[in-house]
Design a protein around this motif. Sequence first.
Motif, PDB file in Angstrom:
ATOM      1  N   GLN A  19       0.833  -1.203   0.000  1.00  0.00           N
ATOM      2  CA  GLN A  19       0.000   0.000   0.000  1.00  0.00           C
ATOM      3  C   GLN A  19       0.866   1.251   0.000  1.00  0.00           C
ATOM      4  O   GLN A  19       0.593   2.213  -0.721  1.00  0.00           O
ATOM      5  CB  GLN A  19      -0.945   0.000   1.202  1.00  0.00           C
ATOM      6  CG  GLN A  19      -2.035  -1.040   1.088  1.00  0.00           C
ATOM      7  CD  GLN A  19      -2.838  -1.175   2.370  1.00  0.00           C
ATOM      8  OE1 GLN A  19      -2.373  -0.835   3.456  1.00  0.00           O
ATOM      9  NE2 GLN A  19      -4.046  -1.691   2.249  1.00  0.00           N
ATOM     10  N   GLU A  20       1.914   1.265   0.808  1.00  0.00           N
ATOM     11  CA  GLU A  20       2.831   2.410   0.851  1.00  0.00           C
ATOM     12  C   GLU A  20       3.533   2.571  -0.493  1.00  0.00           C
ATOM     13  O   GLU A  20       3.701   3.684  -0.979  1.00  0.00           O
ATOM     14  CB  GLU A  20       3.856   2.201   1.975  1.00  0.00           C
ATOM     15  CG  GLU A  20       4.901   3.278   2.072  1.00  0.00           C
ATOM     16  CD  GLU A  20       4.378   4.604   2.579  1.00  0.00           C
ATOM     17  OE1 GLU A  20       5.195   5.542   2.691  1.00  0.00           O
ATOM     18  OE2 GLU A  20       3.173   4.727   2.868  1.00  0.00           O
ATOM     19  N   ARG A  25       4.230   5.565  -5.478  1.00  0.00           N
ATOM     20  CA  ARG A  25       4.241   5.577  -6.945  1.00  0.00           C
ATOM     21  C   ARG A  25       3.293   6.645  -7.491  1.00  0.00           C
ATOM     22  O   ARG A  25       3.620   7.355  -8.438  1.00  0.00           O
ATOM     23  CB  ARG A  25       3.862   4.211  -7.514  1.00  0.00           C
ATOM     24  CG  ARG A  25       4.949   3.181  -7.380  1.00  0.00           C
ATOM     25  CD  ARG A  25       4.471   1.832  -7.936  1.00  0.00           C
ATOM     26  NE  ARG A  25       5.383   0.772  -7.619  1.00  0.00           N
ATOM     27  CZ  ARG A  25       6.466   0.475  -8.333  1.00  0.00           C
ATOM     28  NH1 ARG A  25       6.749   1.162  -9.414  1.00  0.00           N
ATOM     29  NH2 ARG A  25       7.249  -0.519  -7.971  1.00  0.00           N
ATOM     30  N   ARG A  26       2.093   6.736  -6.885  1.00  0.00           N
ATOM     31  CA  ARG A  26       1.133   7.774  -7.301  1.00  0.00           C
ATOM     32  C   ARG A  26       1.702   9.164  -7.066  1.00  0.00           C
ATOM     33  O   ARG A  26       1.632  10.037  -7.927  1.00  0.00           O
ATOM     34  CB  ARG A  26      -0.189   7.628  -6.536  1.00  0.00           C
ATOM     35  CG  ARG A  26      -1.138   6.622  -7.124  1.00  0.00           C
ATOM     36  CD  ARG A  26      -2.535   6.765  -6.527  1.00  0.00           C
ATOM     37  NE  ARG A  26      -2.550   6.694  -5.070  1.00  0.00           N
ATOM     38  CZ  ARG A  26      -2.606   5.573  -4.369  1.00  0.00           C
ATOM     39  NH1 ARG A  26      -2.675   4.410  -4.980  1.00  0.00           N
ATOM     40  NH2 ARG A  26      -2.617   5.598  -3.057  1.00  0.00           N
ATOM     41  N   ILE A  30       2.559  12.060  -9.892  1.00  0.00           N
ATOM     42  CA  ILE A  30       1.986  13.407  -9.831  1.00  0.00           C
ATOM     43  C   ILE A  30       3.090  14.459  -9.816  1.00  0.00           C
ATOM     44  O   ILE A  30       3.013  15.469 -10.533  1.00  0.00           O
ATOM     45  CB  ILE A  30       1.078  13.544  -8.586  1.00  0.00           C
ATOM     46  CG1 ILE A  30      -0.178  12.688  -8.776  1.00  0.00           C
ATOM     47  CG2 ILE A  30       0.714  14.997  -8.323  1.00  0.00           C
ATOM     48  CD1 ILE A  30      -0.998  12.499  -7.509  1.00  0.00           C
ATOM     49  N   LEU A  31       4.121  14.229  -9.026  1.00  0.00           N
ATOM     50  CA  LEU A  31       5.221  15.190  -8.952  1.00  0.00           C
ATOM     51  C   LEU A  31       5.945  15.311 -10.291  1.00  0.00           C
ATOM     52  O   LEU A  31       6.321  16.414 -10.699  1.00  0.00           O
ATOM     53  CB  LEU A  31       6.199  14.794  -7.846  1.00  0.00           C
ATOM     54  CG  LEU A  31       5.668  14.956  -6.416  1.00  0.00           C
ATOM     55  CD1 LEU A  31       6.638  14.329  -5.424  1.00  0.00           C
ATOM     56  CD2 LEU A  31       5.417  16.405  -6.096  1.00  0.00           C
TER      57      LEU A  31
END
Length: 50
Positions: A19-20, A25-26, A30-31
């Motif tokens: 989950q982390e 990764r998300r 985004i960055l």
Amino acid sequence: MHEREDTDVVLKEDLSLAQENDRLRRENRILKEEREILKNRSGLGPACAR
């Protein structure tokens, strides 16, 4: 039954790490997208007043 408990703990840790990893990764995606937008925008003029 002790082995089962150890396995359950490992599975919970694996799930937490997965989950982390997904969250990071998300955030990374985004960055990277935001950085690309700012890089492309920088060619049009200053991004901030100095």
